[in-house]
Design an enzyme around this catalytic site. Structure first.
Site, short mmCIF file in Angstrom:
data_model
loop_
_atom_site.label_atom_id
_atom_site.label_comp_id
_atom_site.label_asym_id
_atom_site.label_seq_id
_atom_site.Cartn_x
_atom_site.Cartn_y
_atom_site.Cartn_z
N CYS A 2 1.69 -10.34 15.59
CA CYS A 2 1.98 -11.19 16.76
C CYS A 2 2.15 -12.64 16.32
O CYS A 2 1.62 -13.07 15.32
CB CYS A 2 0.83 -11.11 17.75
SG CYS A 2 0.42 -9.41 18.14
N ARG A 31 9.00 -12.49 13.13
CA ARG A 31 7.87 -11.60 12.86
C ARG A 31 7.99 -10.28 13.59
O ARG A 31 7.26 -9.34 13.30
CB ARG A 31 6.55 -12.27 13.27
CG ARG A 31 6.23 -13.55 12.54
CD ARG A 31 5.09 -14.27 13.24
NE ARG A 31 3.84 -13.60 12.99
CZ ARG A 31 2.93 -14.03 12.10
NH1 ARG A 31 3.19 -15.11 11.40
NH2 ARG A 31 1.81 -13.40 11.92
N TRP A 81 3.23 -7.84 19.16
CA TRP A 81 3.66 -6.63 18.45
C TRP A 81 2.64 -5.58 18.87
O TRP A 81 1.51 -5.56 18.39
CB TRP A 81 3.65 -6.87 16.95
CG TRP A 81 3.91 -5.67 16.09
CD1 TRP A 81 2.97 -4.83 15.54
CD2 TRP A 81 5.18 -5.16 15.65
NE1 TRP A 81 3.58 -3.84 14.82
CE2 TRP A 81 4.92 -4.01 14.85
CE3 TRP A 81 6.49 -5.54 15.85
CZ2 TRP A 81 5.94 -3.26 14.27
CZ3 TRP A 81 7.51 -4.78 15.26
CH2 TRP A 81 7.23 -3.66 14.49
N ASN A 107 -4.22 -11.80 18.52
CA ASN A 107 -3.50 -11.07 17.48
C ASN A 107 -4.54 -10.26 16.74
O ASN A 107 -5.56 -10.81 16.34
CB ASN A 107 -2.80 -12.06 16.53
CG ASN A 107 -2.08 -11.33 15.40
OD1 ASN A 107 -1.86 -10.12 15.49
ND2 ASN A 107 -1.71 -12.05 14.35
N GLY A 108 -4.33 -8.95 16.58
CA GLY A 108 -5.28 -8.14 15.82
C GLY A 108 -5.73 -6.91 16.61
O GLY A 108 -5.09 -6.50 17.57
N GLU A 490 9.54 6.88 -6.11
CA GLU A 490 9.62 5.63 -5.35
C GLU A 490 9.98 4.47 -6.26
O GLU A 490 10.77 3.60 -5.88
CB GLU A 490 8.31 5.38 -4.62
CG GLU A 490 8.20 4.04 -3.90
CD GLU A 490 9.24 3.83 -2.80
OE1 GLU A 490 9.96 4.80 -2.45
OE2 GLU A 490 9.35 2.69 -2.30
N LYS A 494 13.28 2.12 -5.57
CA LYS A 494 13.24 0.65 -5.44
C LYS A 494 14.23 -0.01 -6.39
O LYS A 494 14.93 -0.95 -6.04
CB LYS A 494 11.81 0.16 -5.69
CG LYS A 494 10.88 0.41 -4.52
CD LYS A 494 11.25 -0.45 -3.37
CE LYS A 494 10.91 0.01 -2.00
NZ LYS A 494 11.43 1.28 -1.55
N GLU A 497 17.75 0.58 -5.07
CA GLU A 497 18.02 -0.17 -3.82
C GLU A 497 18.19 -1.66 -4.08
O GLU A 497 19.01 -2.32 -3.45
CB GLU A 497 16.83 -0.03 -2.88
CG GLU A 497 16.67 1.26 -2.19
CD GLU A 497 15.58 1.15 -1.13
OE1 GLU A 497 15.93 1.01 0.04
OE2 GLU A 497 14.39 1.19 -1.50
N HIS A 513 12.69 20.34 -19.74
CA HIS A 513 13.59 21.33 -19.15
C HIS A 513 14.96 20.75 -18.87
O HIS A 513 15.68 21.23 -18.01
CB HIS A 513 12.95 21.87 -17.86
CG HIS A 513 11.63 22.53 -18.09
ND1 HIS A 513 11.50 23.79 -18.61
CD2 HIS A 513 10.38 22.04 -17.94
CE1 HIS A 513 10.21 24.08 -18.74
NE2 HIS A 513 9.51 23.04 -18.34
N LYS A 616 18.28 -1.27 7.56
CA LYS A 616 16.83 -1.10 7.65
C LYS A 616 16.49 0.22 8.34
O LYS A 616 15.52 0.87 8.03
CB LYS A 616 16.20 -2.26 8.43
CG LYS A 616 14.68 -2.21 8.52
CD LYS A 616 14.03 -2.18 7.14
CE LYS A 616 12.54 -2.00 7.19
NZ LYS A 616 11.95 -1.78 5.86
C1 AGP Z 1 13.19 2.61 1.65
O1 AGP Z 1 13.08 1.45 0.82
C2 AGP Z 1 14.56 2.71 2.29
N1 AGP Z 1 14.84 1.56 3.04
C3 AGP Z 1 14.77 4.04 3.00
O2 AGP Z 1 14.60 5.07 2.04
C4 AGP Z 1 13.82 4.35 4.18
O3 AGP Z 1 12.53 4.59 3.70
C5 AGP Z 1 14.34 5.60 4.90
O4 AGP Z 1 15.64 5.31 5.38
C6 AGP Z 1 13.45 6.02 6.07
O5 AGP Z 1 13.41 5.00 7.02
P1 AGP Z 1 12.29 5.12 8.17
O6 AGP Z 1 10.97 5.07 7.47
O7 AGP Z 1 12.51 3.95 9.07
O8 AGP Z 1 12.49 6.42 8.86
#
Ligand code: AGP
Length: 621
Positions: A2, A31, A81, A107-108, A490, A494, A497, A513, A616
């Site tokens: 928030c 935010r 939020w 907030n919290g 992961e 990263k 991406e 393998h 996003k």
């Molecule tokens: C992660 O860094 C990516 N932006 C992407 O893999 C993301 O995790 C995936 O699209 C799922 O998104 P969501 O968690 O909003 O469902």
């Protein structure tokens, strides 16, 4: 989380308090929030003027244009939020108490709000909202009605509240005062000439003053036009040196970090702590956030299927190890976009867990709908309150990572893993797989994780330095085993991406393998080394993997547990993370890989908050 703004000035009642608060809220919009409100102390000594609206700030601005508030001398404002209670007008802040004489914003998460609410209900207090904030407001009113000043009343309630909070309050009878308190949630003071400011961060008032004071844990502040008084919760005055904010407004939005990505990586201790806070009650029962799946149904499930995409799916992969170990229930983790096309075996005894930061990923939404058509109960683990997946699931366990602005997910990932652990602990307790003392031990071990994440962040310069030397690499491999395997996946994601470098993560046992054919002279390979305390000497097997790729010319970089010196015999460089229970190590071992990807992308000059080609939230299939 928030946004909070407070203002008090020396002039005659006018429009400045409202203007300062509204512009501060506008600066805090980044935010993320889902409702907004403002309260102004005017010449009416019995009631503060207040306006609040669900939705974006523009809705509040329209409301104020249609129904303007009277001129004032002090004001507080809030962008919410939502955590407790849906984003509605009624649940928006400020909340009023003492017949409208007092307004409060928060907030919290107040963990003991249910008991306090029951206490107030017994005294005949009527509530207008579902929020924990309103409970704090009525507690404050009760103290003021006993003759305490607003500041003394705030100190009194701060001693009773548990959890995380930043509170601001005004009283119509104290028109030249705004009072605040904080615990595990930020509050900063802006120092002006004949006026003073409060904010959840300096962005709230940076256009008016760059001279600020930090409020520390369990402190209460009263700002008046002529001064600032800080005390501890017993009333002992605290002297504190001001500091000068030399960030520009944009950097201030990122907490002084260069990017939201870096800010959010550094938010991870708080994201995990907030996700844990107040979640398991004294009886060991998980406090879900919305909906409910009856315990008899949860006791009858014979399979769990996790549906998610990308990073969220990797959180599910980590959680699978924990849930299967603690609950002895088979767990499948399925990429949501593959799930319904494989004609999965789903029944009323299948618990489907949908993990999603945005709660709007269409692939995951469609997987949820398919599961529900098959009669399966669905629990959503999402970060965005009121999102589609949260609304359509049968029950919701919110991650409390706060808004994740950077496209590449980091703090939400750790919060998702934490939430899956909580679900596993809850199911283990419910189904009798774990005794109360074992449950308590797991929760204690989880509570220790945020501080360990902070230690990884504080010792991250070596991996940043390495990243800056690797800007020209064209492919990087990531190996891991057991819970380290999703971490490797992961870490590769990263790097893809953020730095647009081909990267592949895979199970270390898979190396021989096929993938070992990829290894050539100078090939960078990151290896997530299991704890030497783990089972079946996985540690020695992965040490062998390090030797195998090293023998073929690879550059070997190992993420290892503090004290595990064996890797130094075989690795070019070892990056240590604090020890933790084996199943919880991903919350630590992924952090160096996040920072590596961030630093390498920044070294290449890329926009780490908005990487090319990515959104996003992927709201199309
Ligand atoms: C992660 O860094 C990516 N932006 C992407 O893999 C993301 O995790 C995936 O699209 C799922 O998104 P969501 O968690 O909003 O469902």
């Amino acid at each position: 989380m928030c946004g909070i703004v407070g203002y008090v000035g020396s002039g005659a009642p006018g429009g400045r308090p409202q203007g300062v608060v509204m512009s501060g809220l506008a600066r805090l919009e980044y935010r993320g929030y889902d409702s907004a409100g403002i309260a102004v102390v005017t010449e009416d000594t019995e009631r503060v003027a207040m306006s609040k609206k669900a939705g974006k700030l523009v809705n509040l601005e329209k409301e104020l244009a249609e129904r303007p508030l009277a001129p004032g001398t002090a004001a507080i404002g809030h962008t919410r939020w939502a955590t407790h209670g849906a984003p509605t007008d009624a649940n928006a802040h400020p909340h009023l108490a003492a017949g409208g004489r007092i307004a409060i914003i928060h907030n919290g998460i107040i963990e003991n709000f249910a008991a306090l609410r029951a206490e107030l209900l017994d005294e005949g207090v009527e509530f207008l909202s579902e929020t924990d904030t309103e409970v704090a407001g009525h507690l404050l009113a009760r103290e003021v009605d006993r003759g305490l000043s607003l500041a003394d009343a705030m100190r009194a309630i701060t001693r009773r509240l548990e959890g995380a909070f930043t509170l601001l309050a005004v009283d119509a009878r104290e028109p030249r005062s705004v009072v605040g308190a904080r615990r595990n949630s930020p509050l900063v003071i802006g120092l002006g000439e004949g006026e003073n400011f409060l904010g959840s961060d300096v962005v709230a008032f940076i256009e008016h003053t760059r001279d600020a004071l930090e409020l520390h844990q369990d402190e209460v502040v009263e700002i008046t036009p002529d001064g600032v008084t800080i005390t501890d919760i017993r009333g002992l005055v605290v002297e504190r040196e001001p500091y000068h904010v030399d960030w520009d407004a944009s950097a201030a939005q990122k907490g002084g970090f260069a990017t939201f990505m870096e800010k959010e990586i550094h938010d991870q201790p708080t994201a995990v702590a907030d996700t844990l806070r107040g979640r398991i009650d004294e009886h060991g029962r998980l406090q879900l956030d919305g909906g409910m799946i009856h315990e008899t149904i949860l006791n009858s499930i014979d399979k769990i299927i996790v549906v998610a995409c990308g990073t969220a799916a990797y959180a599910g992969l980590v959680g699978r190890y924990a849930i299967e170990h603690w609950c002895r229930i088979p767990v499948e983790v399925e990429l949501a976009h593959e799930f319904r096309y494989r004609d999965p075996v789903v029944s009323v005894r299948t618990l489907v867990v949908a993990i999603s930061q945005s709660g709007e990923t269409m692939d995951t939404i469609m997987a949820v709908r398919h599961a529900q058509q098959q009669g399966a109960p669905v629990i959503a683990i999402v970060n965005s309150q009121g999102s589609t997946i949260a609304r359509e699931a049968d029950a919701v366990l919110y991650t409390r990572a706060g808004p994740e602005i950077a496209v590449a997910s980091t703090k939400a990932f750790l919060a998702q893993i934490t939430a899956v652990y909580l679900l596993g602990i809850y199911l283990a307790e419910l189904r009798g797989n774990k005794f109360p003392d074992e449950i308590e031990s797991l929760l204690d071990q989880l509570d220790a994780i945020p501080a360990k994440i902070q230690r990884v962040l504080d010792t991250s310069e070596p991996i940043r330095e390495l990243a800056r030397t690797m800007a020209n690499e064209r492919t990087v491999l990531f190996l891991g085993r057991h819970v380290g395997c999703p971490v490797a996946l992961e870490g590769a994601l990263k790097l893809k991406e953020l730095a647009y470098i081909h990267a592949e993560g895979f199970a270390a046992g898979e190396l021989k393998h096929g993938p070992i054919a990829l290894v050539e002279e100078g090939q960078p390979v990151f290896i997530v080394l299991p704890s030497p305390r783990g089972r079946e000497s996985l540690h020695s097997k992965v040490i062998s993997n390090v030797q195998e790729v090293r023998a073929r010319g690879a550059r070997t970089f190992v993420i290892a547990e503090e004290g595990d010196k064996e890797a130094e015999n075989y690795a070019e460089q070892v990056f240590y993370v604090p020890s933790a229970p084996v199943l919880m190590t991903p919350l630590l071992s992924v952090v160096p890989l996040q920072l590596f990807a961030l630093e390498l992308a920044a070294a290449k000059g890329y926009d780490v908050d908005q990487p090319r080609n990515l959104a996003k939230s992927v709201t199309v299939e």
